[in-house]
Design an enzyme around this catalytic site. Structure first.
Site, mmCIF file in Angstrom:
data_model
loop_
_atom_site.group_PDB
_atom_site.id
_atom_site.type_symbol
_atom_site.label_atom_id
_atom_site.label_comp_id
_atom_site.label_asym_id
_atom_site.label_seq_id
_atom_site.Cartn_x
_atom_site.Cartn_y
_atom_site.Cartn_z
ATOM 1 N N ARG A 1 0.849 -1.193 0.000
ATOM 2 C CA ARG A 1 0.000 0.000 0.000
ATOM 3 C C ARG A 1 0.889 1.248 0.000
ATOM 4 N NH1 ARG A 1 1.618 2.120 3.895
ATOM 5 N NH2 ARG A 1 0.377 3.973 3.541
ATOM 6 N N ALA B 1 0.701 5.037 -2.302
ATOM 7 C CA ALA B 1 0.578 5.240 -3.749
ATOM 8 C C ALA B 1 1.839 4.852 -4.545
ATOM 9 C CB ALA B 1 0.162 6.687 -4.017
ATOM 10 N N ARG C 1 -7.573 -1.078 -6.970
ATOM 11 C CA ARG C 1 -7.866 0.098 -6.125
ATOM 12 C C ARG C 1 -7.990 1.304 -7.047
ATOM 13 N NH1 ARG C 1 -4.488 1.153 -0.784
ATOM 14 N NH2 ARG C 1 -6.434 2.177 -0.175
ATOM 15 N N GLN D 1 -2.915 2.956 9.765
ATOM 16 C CA GLN D 1 -1.586 3.034 9.135
ATOM 17 C C GLN D 1 -0.622 3.894 9.963
ATOM 18 O OE1 GLN D 1 -4.482 3.392 7.560
ATOM 19 N NE2 GLN D 1 -4.408 2.699 5.439
ATOM 20 N N ASP E 1 -2.313 10.646 -2.884
ATOM 21 C CA ASP E 1 -2.606 9.532 -3.793
ATOM 22 C C ASP E 1 -2.935 10.005 -5.203
ATOM 23 O OD1 ASP E 1 -3.108 8.412 -0.988
ATOM 24 O OD2 ASP E 1 -3.028 6.654 -2.292
ATOM 25 N N ASN F 1 -5.857 12.136 -0.338
ATOM 26 C CA ASN F 1 -4.992 11.351 0.546
ATOM 27 C C ASN F 1 -5.892 10.615 1.526
ATOM 28 O OD1 ASN F 1 -2.209 10.658 1.291
ATOM 29 N ND2 ASN F 1 -2.633 11.702 3.221
ATOM 30 N N LYS F 2 -5.299 9.844 2.404
ATOM 31 C CA LYS F 2 -6.045 9.024 3.352
ATOM 32 C C LYS F 2 -7.162 9.808 4.024
ATOM 33 C CE LYS F 2 -5.863 5.600 3.897
ATOM 34 N NZ LYS F 2 -6.842 4.727 3.203
#
Ligand code: MRU
Length: 362
Positions: free
Chosen positions: A62, A64, A105, A212, A253, A263-264
């Site tokens: 995981r 990017a 994804r 994460q 990402d 992003n997350k």
């Protein structure tokens, strides 16, 4: 910290990436299974498309840039394992493979970027003999990883120039070596500072629901000897208010042409808080994360994941009532107006992002 200080960085301080590696015989990709960290160090050798798809989908690999590197290597494995004798058929099989893996994804642009780059590279060389073609495909996949190492190093240098000795930075999710090749993007300046014996401290958001920050960022920074403090996501506002944070560093990402950055999930909340408390908010990522074909954040597809990740994963027993409705978007988009600068391997890009990104990346 000045650029001049960066130039005195010790040469040859790179270690080898441990997260993604092509096997010696080129028939599988070895990954460090990130779902098992920090408690277990487990490597997986993935040779089949279904295994590779599952590894991306389940976040065993995981981040990017790491997804892009992995996809390129998986492409080389698919080429090496193909039974097709004719190049035209081999290329057709690889096109099918790329389409399949690309569906694993949706949000990180690096996945399609790497697969497109590999397939264009192979197609452009279809006149080669099969063995030459396979060798060059393998080299191209490894080149993507080598380039990422160099890009992360450059991003780290530019990022470090934005910080001051003694600063504490806040980061969200994991944008360290595990998510890239070496150094990482958002964690790059911190790890480079460590290498130079400069004092930087980190507050790491745990990053619900997949943790994460707790599982990976806290682990990577602790391993590197960096002073890292883990907080729950909902504590970011308090530590900012208390004056404990001098800058926010996050990865990305996909960055749209107007500077909106996916992003997350939770990143945009950090940006809003940082804006309120007048703390600079920096997005760090390689050029491969900038999608000039995507006009703005509304055009970024946000991955939605299983509700079990919220309800029960990482809990000893479910922490929500059986049958509860869920909504689990894995990413959010930070509006470009909240971003102080986007740090890439080419340099530090400041607003107006639409014009500046076009100047640097068109
Ligand atoms: O769902 P993940 O863990 O792949 O999400 C990762 C992130 O959002 C990272 O911040 C991003 O990929 C940048 S990695 C250098």
């Amino acid at each position: 910290m000045t650029e001049a200080m960066h130039k005195s960085a010790p040469a040859g301080s790179f270690r080898q990436p441990v997260n993604v590696r092509l096997a010696e015989d080129g028939l599988s990709v070895r990954i460090l299974d990130q779902t098992q960290l920090p408690n277990r160090t487990v490597y997986l050798d993935l040779s089949l498309p279904e295994q590779q798809y599952e590894a991306i989908e389940k976040l065993r690999v995981r981040g990017a840039p790491a997804i892009g590197i992995f996809a390129a290597m998986a492409y080389a494995v698919a080429a090496a394992r193909s039974k097709q004798a004719e190049t035209a058929e081999l290329l057709a099989e690889l096109a099918q493979f790329s389409n399949y893996l690309n569906r694993s994804r949706p949000t990180a642009v690096n996945l399609s970027w790497a697969l497109n780059r590999m397939h264009t590279f192979a197609t452009d060389r279809q006149a080669l003999s099969k063995s030459q073609l396979l060798r060059q495909i393998r080299q191209e996949a490894e080149r993507i990883q080598q380039e990422d190492i160099a890009m992360c190093r450059a991003i780290a240098q530019f990022g470090l120039s934005l910080l001051h000795e003694g600063d504490t930075v806040l980061t969200h999710c994991n944008a360290g070596p595990l998510a890239t090749s070496l150094y990482g993007t958002a964690l790059g300046p911190v790890l480079l500072a460590k290498e130079k014996r400069l004092d930087l401290k980190v507050f790491a958001d745990e990053t619900r629901p997949l943790l994460q920050g707790a599982r990976l960022t806290a682990y990577e920074l602790q391993q590197a000897g960096v002073d890292v403090t883990l907080i729950c996501d909902d504590m970011a506002g308090l530590v900012m208010k208390q004056g404990l944070i001098q800058a926010c560093l996050v990865g990305c990402d996909r960055v749209a042409a107007n500077g909106d950055a996916a992003n997350k999930i939770g990143t945009s909340q950090v940006a809003v808080l940082a804006n309120y408390y007048h703390i600079p908010f920096y997005v760090l990522g390689p050029g491969s994360t900038i999608d000039m074909n995507c006009p703005d954040g509304d055009h970024i597809v946000i991955e939605e994941r299983s509700g079990e990740e919220i309800r029960s994963l990482y809990y000893q027993e479910p922490m929500a009532p059986q049958g509860i409705k869920f909504y689990n978007p894995a990413f959010d988009v930070t509006d470009h107006s909240l971003i102080t600068a986007i740090v890439t391997e080419k340099g530090i890009i400041r607003p107006p992002f639409k014009q500046e990104l076009a100047r640097w990346f068109s």
